[in-house]
Design an enzyme around this catalytic site. Structure first.
Site, mmCIF file in Angstrom:
data_model
loop_
_atom_site.group_PDB
_atom_site.id
_atom_site.type_symbol
_atom_site.label_atom_id
_atom_site.label_comp_id
_atom_site.label_asym_id
_atom_site.label_seq_id
_atom_site.Cartn_x
_atom_site.Cartn_y
_atom_site.Cartn_z
ATOM 1 N N LEU A 242 11.340 -6.174 -11.333
ATOM 2 C CA LEU A 242 11.366 -6.444 -13.558
ATOM 3 C C LEU A 242 9.078 -6.554 -13.532
ATOM 4 O O LEU A 242 8.774 -6.277 -14.310
ATOM 5 C CB LEU A 242 11.756 -7.701 -14.024
ATOM 6 C CG LEU A 242 13.476 -7.546 -13.168
ATOM 7 C CD1 LEU A 242 13.814 -8.972 -14.721
ATOM 8 C CD2 LEU A 242 14.417 -6.395 -14.076
ATOM 9 N N ASP A 243 9.094 -7.692 -12.634
ATOM 10 C CA ASP A 243 8.050 -8.187 -12.838
ATOM 11 C C ASP A 243 6.511 -6.953 -13.001
ATOM 12 O O ASP A 243 5.889 -7.254 -13.415
ATOM 13 C CB ASP A 243 7.165 -9.024 -12.160
ATOM 14 C CG ASP A 243 7.958 -10.508 -12.080
ATOM 15 O OD1 ASP A 243 9.026 -10.596 -12.929
ATOM 16 O OD2 ASP A 243 8.435 -11.254 -11.038
ATOM 17 N N HIS B 99 15.610 -11.564 -10.207
ATOM 18 C CA HIS B 99 14.817 -11.251 -11.009
ATOM 19 C C HIS B 99 13.113 -11.090 -11.549
ATOM 20 O O HIS B 99 12.935 -10.871 -12.259
ATOM 21 C CB HIS B 99 14.631 -12.707 -11.518
ATOM 22 C CG HIS B 99 14.063 -12.551 -13.316
ATOM 23 N ND1 HIS B 99 14.972 -12.390 -14.334
ATOM 24 C CD2 HIS B 99 13.380 -13.761 -14.187
ATOM 25 C CE1 HIS B 99 14.305 -12.539 -15.803
ATOM 26 N NE2 HIS B 99 13.047 -12.902 -15.307
ATOM 27 N N CYS B 100 13.105 -10.710 -9.575
ATOM 28 C CA CYS B 100 11.149 -11.374 -10.050
ATOM 29 C C CYS B 100 10.714 -9.620 -9.949
ATOM 30 O O CYS B 100 9.969 -8.375 -10.641
ATOM 31 C CB CYS B 100 10.403 -12.084 -9.002
ATOM 32 S SG CYS B 100 10.495 -13.587 -10.001
ATOM 33 N N ILE B 101 10.679 -8.866 -8.482
ATOM 34 C CA ILE B 101 10.547 -7.625 -7.688
ATOM 35 C C ILE B 101 10.931 -6.290 -9.005
ATOM 36 O O ILE B 101 10.302 -5.380 -8.689
ATOM 37 C CB ILE B 101 10.682 -7.877 -6.538
ATOM 38 C CG1 ILE B 101 10.549 -8.361 -5.634
ATOM 39 C CG2 ILE B 101 10.611 -6.892 -5.884
ATOM 40 C CD1 ILE B 101 10.739 -8.864 -3.950
#
Length: 439
Positions: A274-275, A270-272
């Site tokens: 998208l963020d 979910h992080c790399i």
């Protein structure tokens, strides 16, 4: 301050909105610290599981959850009217991107609206969902102040970036250092008091929510850029006949100036993926284009297609057409030894394979089933018969446990190892096996 005294005496009632990979572990830690915690979620199935003491998050010790529910320190509800009971509320909801890589803040906005309807004086609200710098003050603060209460005077507002790393055996919610940035000095001091009680790690403070929001973006931008570098090195070194894995291992012997990152079929979680694009979106407001981030995303997004093209070449060498081949994906989770499918590059490889008319099956010891194009598809058994029925096995996730790589090596016609699993887990030199290919 009544709230500060409640926090210090652990009598403050804490609410957590969102009971996923961030919210539920945070709820558990706060309850373990002695607070009474009430979790909120729109998915009533999750709520019922929590209230039965049934764990669905890998990083939580199941017995901890059962004990906390049994003791009354942790419960969950779908009834947002009960936000009025809370002295502290943490927002831990998803922050996805749409198909144009534009931020979707609807979950944050809806949570803030639910809180605003039920605000009371001396309440602390902490946003933990990853987002672009400015969200806390520009989006959440105005919604909460629709209640008639003012930040810093009547209630307190903070940003604290979640730093969850699913499957990390060393760092969990409890022992990962935390960063806090409040709208006022008092906001930060109250939040720091809370997190210092809850966590067994140092709590760092920055001057405002924007710095805290930017901290999380920088952390994951660092990772997406270095992942892209590793992926590009894999592509160019393959063309040169150079073993990229050996090169990374050699470079890692340098005790300074180098941190190893590894190539793969793409970047998931979910992080790399998208963020960093939250920053890209916000930067446009200032007439700046984040070229490095966008290029890194382009390289990483292209890896699933590159994997399929490489597989086509490998099959062609054996006189086989991909369109007439049966392919097994070994691992579909986005990273090893967990069951998380969010943004998994293996699923993108699967999609690219089907576009080329290949027949695809998968085996994953952690993901027994996967929703695929509206249907539920089951993991096949990793058996000698199933492996032999496939024209190639593509290792798309580095599971270090619960996978018999020797069985795969002994029975697969072709192995395309995109994670260097055969060598790193089984210590088998790929060069000695003619049917094993590496990214």
């Amino acid at each position: 301050m009544d709230l500060l005294n409640k926090i210090k005496s652990q009598t403050a009632n804490i609410g957590v909105i969102g009971l996923g990979y961030v919210g539920l572990p945070l709820s558990v830690e706060k309850a373990k610290a002695g607070f009474v915690v009430l979790g909120f979620d729109v998915q009533c199935e999750k709520v019922e599981m929590v209230n039965r003491g049934e764990n669905f998050i890998g990083d939580i010790v199941p017995q901890d959850l059962k004990d906390l529910v049994s003791s009354g320190h942790l419960s969950a509800t779908c009834d947002y009217e009960r936000l009025m009971e809370c002295d502290v509320i943490a927002i831990c909801v998803p922050t996805p991107l749409d198909k144009f890589k534009q931020p979707d803040l609807s979950y944050i906005v809806n949570s803030a609206k639910e809180i605003s309807k039920r605000m009371h004086r001396d309440m602390l609200v902490v946003l933990e969902s990853t987002t672009y710098p400015g969200t806390t003050e520009e989006v959440v603060k105005p919604i909460l102040e629709e209640s008639g209460l003012k930040v810093g005077k009547d209630f307190y507002l903070e940003f604290s970036p979640e730093r969850v790393d699913p499957g990390n055996l060393r760092y969990k919610t409890h022992n990962t250092p935390q960063v806090l940035g409040g709208c006022t000095h008092e906001c930060t001091e109250i939040a720091k008091t809370l997190y210092s009680i809850v966590l067994g790690a140092e709590v760092f403070t920055v001057s405002s929510p924007k710095e805290a929001e930017a901290t999380k973006i920088l952390e994951n931008t660092f990772r997406i850029v270095n992942c892209a570098l590793a992926n590009e090195m894999a592509i160019v070194y393959d063309k040169m006949g150079i073993n990229v894995w050996e090169v990374i291992a050699a470079a890692s012997t340098k005790p300074f100036g180098f941190i190893p990152f590894y190539p793969g079929p793409g970047v998931g979680g979910h992080c790399i993926p998208l963020d960093p694009f939250y920053l890209t979106y916000k930067a446009r407001e200032f007439d700046y284009h984040t070229k490095l981030i966008e290029l890194a995303g382009e390289i990483n997004d292209g890896m699933p297609n590159y994997v399929v093209e490489r597989l086509m070449d490998i099959l062609n060498e054996q006189g086989k057409a991909l369109s007439k081949s049966k392919i097994m994906l070994l691992g579909i989770a986005y990273k090893g030894d967990i069951d998380d499918l969010r943004e998994s590059p293996a699923l993108k490889v699967w999609e690219e394979l089907e576009k080329k008319h290949a027949q695809v099956v998968f085996h994953d010891p952690y993901c027994k089933k996967a929703k695929w194009k509206g249907k539920e598809v089951a993991s096949v058994e990793l058996s000698e018969e199933e492996i032999k029925s496939c024209d190639a096995v593509v290792i798309t996730t580095l599971h270090t446990k619960n996978v018999d790589y020797n069985l795969v090596i002994d029975n697969a016609a072709i192995i395309f190892d995109t994670k260097n699993a055969v060598e790193s887990v089984n210590k088998i030199k790929i060069g000695t096996k003619k049917n094993i290919y590496r990214l």
